[in-house]
Design an enzyme around this catalytic site. Structure first.
Site, mmCIF file in Angstrom:
data_model
loop_
_atom_site.group_PDB
_atom_site.id
_atom_site.type_symbol
_atom_site.label_atom_id
_atom_site.label_comp_id
_atom_site.label_asym_id
_atom_site.label_seq_id
_atom_site.Cartn_x
_atom_site.Cartn_y
_atom_site.Cartn_z
ATOM 1 C CG HIS A 141 -13.991 12.790 7.837
ATOM 2 N ND1 HIS A 141 -15.066 13.232 8.559
ATOM 3 C CD2 HIS A 141 -13.835 13.692 6.824
ATOM 4 C CE1 HIS A 141 -15.518 14.360 8.030
ATOM 5 N NE2 HIS A 141 -14.794 14.653 6.969
ATOM 6 C CD GLU A 158 -19.863 14.455 -2.001
ATOM 7 O OE1 GLU A 158 -21.003 14.949 -1.864
ATOM 8 O OE2 GLU A 158 -18.857 14.931 -1.439
#
Lengths: 342, 325
Positions: free
Chosen positions: B127, B60
Site C-alpha cells: 500500500h 481492477e
C-alpha cells in the site's frame, strides 16, 4: 391449448426448412454460405502465402470454425460492436471488412487495416465497429463490457458481441467481466468458441467444468451452447441472445462447440502429439461448409452452377487481395513514431 | 482563488470536468457511497448520480478493461485504483490494450487512471508503492505526477481532456498535508511541462511528486545555513518528459541531484541521468547524483520506513556533498 393440425397441415409443417422461423430469405442463406466460403478460401491462401514467407510471425487460421463467426455476426446490426481474439481473420471477413486490407495486414504492409503495425492478431475497422483482434488470451473480454456500458450510457440500443476461445474462460478477467456484465445488466453477448484445444491442451485437461457455458451460472447469466459447425444454429442462438441484449439489456454467455481443422498456428502440424489423425478426420465429416451447401442444394436454394460461380468469384477476390498486399508499400520508417500518441 | 488541500484540488478538477462534459464518468472501488478510500469523490454520487459515479466490483482488470472499452465507445472514463499498488491486477489492460490502441488503429483512448501512490504513511509493502517506472517504459501512456494543489487541479483537468490514456499519480501523503492557492477558474496545466518550483544557481535538483516538498524544505534550509542557491525543478509530467527544462537547468548550475521516492534502480532518475549524461555532459562540474528509496520492498515499521525513504536530511546531505565536489 394445443393447436390441432390437419394431416395436410402436418405434412406441410414437417416439410418446412429448419430455418423457417428465422425469417431468413434465400438470398441471406446464400450469403451465409458465401461468407463461410470466402473465409475458407482466404485462410487457405493465407497458409500458402505463409509458406512462401510473404506472411511472417504468428498466423492462426479459422478453418473449421467458419459457421460460428458467420452465424454470429449475421445476427448483428451495423451499429453493434464486435471484439475478437487472436484467431480473428474470419471474424473480420464475416463482418464485411475488405479482404485486401486484411491480407495486406498479414503481409505487414502500410495498406493493412492496422497499417502493418499489428499483424494477424490485430484486425480492426472502426467504420464497421469491429473493435479488433487481441493477442493476449482473454485480455480483451472486459473491453466488451466497456463498449456495452458506453452504448447503454449514451442511450443507444447497440449490442456488443465478444468472441474468445475456451482457454480464455480460465482467465481471471473473464470472470471479473461476467460478474460486471450481469451486475450492471449490460447489452453484451459472450461467444466462447470451444474448439476443444487451448493450443495443444485439451478442454478435459484444462477445465474443471467441461461445459464451458456453465461457468456463467456462477453469475446467474442466461447461457447455453450450440452446434458451432452449423451456421443456422449459430445464427439462431446468437440472434436470440442479441435480441435479449437489445430489448432488455441482459447479457448472455454462449458456447459454440466447434473444431479447428488446422494446427493452432502455422508452426504446428494439423495432428500429432495432442490429437490423432483419426480424430481430425472424424471431425471433418461435420465440416460446416459442405454440410450447409448440401442442405441448400437439396432445398433448391442453391444450384451447383451458382456454387461453381461463387468459387470462381471468391478465388478472384482472394487473388486480388494477395496481389494488392504484395504490391503495397512497406510502412515508411518515419511512420513508426507517428501514432504512438494522438 | 481558494486555499485548498491537494486532495480538494483533485476533487475540484474532476468536479469541474464532469460539469463541463457529460461523457466524463468516474468508476472505481468504493468511490460512490463511501466517497472513495481517501474521500476524493465525496459528494459526487449525490450530485452526479449513480450513472456517472460508479461503485465497481473489486476487480481492477475489469475496471481498466471496461474503461478502455467505454473510451472506444465515446466515453471519457476516470478510473480510480484504490491504491496504486492494486494496478498490478490490471496491468495488461493498460500496457497492451490502452497503450497500443492508437498506435495500431489510429483511434483515441481518452481515459484517466487515478493512482493514489507513495509511502510515508506506514502502509507496508502493498500500500506504499510508487509504480510509475513500470508504465514509464511503455510507449502510448502519458504519466503525470502533480506535487501541489495548483498542479493537481490543472493536471487532472488536462488529463481528462487529453485524447490519450493518462496515468495520474497522486501522492497519498500530500492529500491533506499540502495546501495552496488554487484559482477558481477553468485552467489546465499543460501535460509535458516541468515547473521550476525554486530558482537557483549552484545546484539543480530534479524531482517530482512527494519528494518535491522535501527538496524545497532542504533548499530553504541550505540557503539559510549555508547560503547555497538550489534550483528545484518539479517534472510534473514524466511522459512526455520535459527534456528541455531538465537540460537548461543543468546547463545553468552544472551540478545535479535527482530525487524520487520510487526505488533507485531502473527508476525515472536513471533515465533523467542518462539524458543529462548524453546531452549536457560538457556542462557538468560534478558527477550526476541520485537519491531514491532503497532497492527493497517498502517496510511497514515506521522507523524502517524512514530509513528506506529519501527525506529532507538525506537531501541536505546529498546537496552538501555535491557542493563540496
Amino acid at each position: 391449448m394445443a393447436t390441432v393440425l390437419s394431416m395436410k397441415e402436418k405434412t406441410k409443417e414437417a416439410r418446412k426448412p429448419r430455418w423457417s422461423d428465422l425469417g431468413l430469405s434465400s438470398a441471406r442463406l446464400v450469403d451465409f454460405y458465401k461468407r463461410m466460403l470466402l473465409i475458407r478460401r482466404f485462410e487457405e491462401r493465407a497458409a500458402q502465402e505463409y509458406g512462401k514467407s510473404k506472411i511472417g510471425g504468428f498466423c492462426h487460421l479459422y478453418i473449421g470454425q467458419e459457421a460460428v463467426g458467420v452465424g454470429a455476426i449475421e445476427a448483428l446490426r451495423e451499429d453493434d460492436y464486435i471484439f475478437s481474439a487472436y484467431r480473428d481473420h474470419g471474424h473480420a471477413l464475416a463482418r464485411g471488412m475488405d479482404p485486401k486490407g486484411i491480407m495486406a495486414e498479414l503481409f505487414g504492409k502500410v495498406t493493412g487495416c492496422s497499417k502493418g503495425m499489428g499483424g494477424s492478431m490485430h484486425m480492426f475497422d472502426a467504420s464497421k465497429n469491429f473493435m479488433g483482434g487481441y493477442g493476449i488470451v482473454g485480455g480483451h473480454v472486459p473491453l466488451a463490457a466497456g463498449t456495452a456500458f458506453g452504448t447503454k450510457y449514451l442511450g443507444k440500443d447497440s449490442v456488443t458481441l465478444c468472441f474468445f476461445g475456451e482457454a480464455a474462460a480460465n482467465q481471471g478477467v473473464f470472470h471479473e467481466t461476467l460478474n460486471l456484465a450481469a451486475l450492471w445488466k449490460l447489452p453484451v453477448v459472450f461467444v466462447c468458441e470451444n474448439n476443444r484445444y487451448g493450443m495443444g491442451t485439451a478442454v478435459e485437461r484444462a477445465h474443471a467444468v467441461w461445459d464451458i457455458y456453465q461457468k456463467a451460472s456462477a453469475y446467474d447469466m442466461a447461457r447455453g451452447w450450440f452446434d458451432g459447425m452449423d451456421v443456422i444454429e449459430s445464427y439462431r442462438a446468437v440472434k436470440e441472445a442479441v435480441d435479449r441484449a437489445r430489448t432488455s439489456s441482459e447479457p448472455t454467455m454462449l458456447e459454440a462447440r466447434t473444431y479447428r481443422f488446422r494446427g493452432h498456428s502455422m508452426s504446428d502440424p494439423i495432428h500429432g502429439h495432442y490429437r490423432t489423425k483419426e480424430e481430425v478426420e472424424e471431425q471433418k465429416k461435420s465440416d460446416p461448409i459442405p454440410r450447409f451447401a448440401e442442405e441448400l442444394l437439396r432445398g433448391g436454394i442453391l444450384t451447383q452452377t451458382a456454387v461453381d460461380d461463387m468459387e470462381a468469384e471468391i478465388k478472384a477476390v482472394v487473388n486480388e487481395a494477395v496481389e494488392f498486399a504484395d504490391q503495397s508499400p512497406e510502412p515508411p520508417a518515419e511512420f513508426l513514431h507517428e501514432n504512438v500518441y494522438v | 482563488m481558494a486555499f485548498l488541500t491537494y486532495i480538494e484540488a483533485i476533487s475540484k478538477g474532476m468536479w469541474e470536468e464532469m460539469e463541463r462534459d457529460s461523457s466524463v464518468f468516474l468508476l472505481g472501488e468504493d468511490i460512490g457511497e463511501f466517497g472513495g478510500a481517501f474521500k476524493a469523490t465525496q459528494g459526487f454520487l449525490q450530485h452526479f448520480g449513480e450513472d456517472r459515479v460508479i461503485d465497481t466490483v473489486l476487480a481492477e482488470s475489469a475496471i481498466l478493461g471496461a474503461s478502455v472499452g467505454a473510451a472506444l465507445a465515446g466515453m471519457k472514463p476516470v478510473a480510480e485504483m484504490q491504491f496504486s499498488d492494486f494496478v498490478t491486477c490490471g496491468f495488461n489492460q493498460l500496457v497492451n490494450n490502452a497503450a497500443t490502441t492508437h498506435y495500431r488503429w489510429n483511434i483515441p483512448v481518452p481515459m484517466v487512471v487515478r493512482l493514489p501512490s507513495g509511502a510515508g504513511i506506514h502502509g507496508g509493502p502493498f500500500h506504499s508503492r510508487n509504480p510509475e517506472a513500470w508504465f514509464f517504459h511503455q510507449p502510448g501512456l502519458k504519466i503525470v505526477v502533480p506535487s501541489t494543489p495548483y498542479d493537481a487541479k490543472g493536471l487532472i483537468k488536462a488529463a481528462i481532456r487529453d485524447p490519450n490514456p493518462v496515468l495520474y499519480f497522486e501522492h497519498k501523503r500530500l492529500y491533506r498535508h499540502v495546501k495552496g492557492e488554487v484559482p477558481d477558474d477553468d485552467y489546465v496545466v499543460e501535460i509535458g511541462k516541468a515547473d521550476v518550483k525554486r530558482e537557483g544557481t549552484d545546484i539543480s535538483v530534479i524531482t517530482y511528486g512527494g519528494t518535491t516538498h522535501q527538496t524545497l524544505e532542504a533548499a530553504e534550509l541550505l540557503r539559510q545555513e549555508n547560503d547555497m542557491s538550489v534550483e528545484v525543478l518539479d517534472l510534473r509530467s514524466l511522459v512526455p518528459l520535459d527534456k528541455d527544462a531538465i537540460l537548461s537547468s543543468v546547463r545553468k548550475t552544472g551540478k545535479v541531484l535527482i530525487v524520487h521516492e520510487d526505488n533507485l534502480t531502473g527508476g525515472i532518475g536513471a533515465e533523467v541521468a542518462a539524458l543529462i549524461a548524453e546531452f549536457a555532459f560538457q556542462n557538468l562540474d560534478a558527477p550526476i547524483k541520485r537519491l531514491a528509496a532503497l532497492d527493497t520492498p517498502t517496510p511497514y515499521s515506521p522507523t524502517s520506513e524512514e530509513f528506506f525513504l529519501p527525506n529532507k536530511e538525506k537531501i541536505v546531505n546529498a546537496l552538501k556533498e555535491l557542493a563540496r565536489y
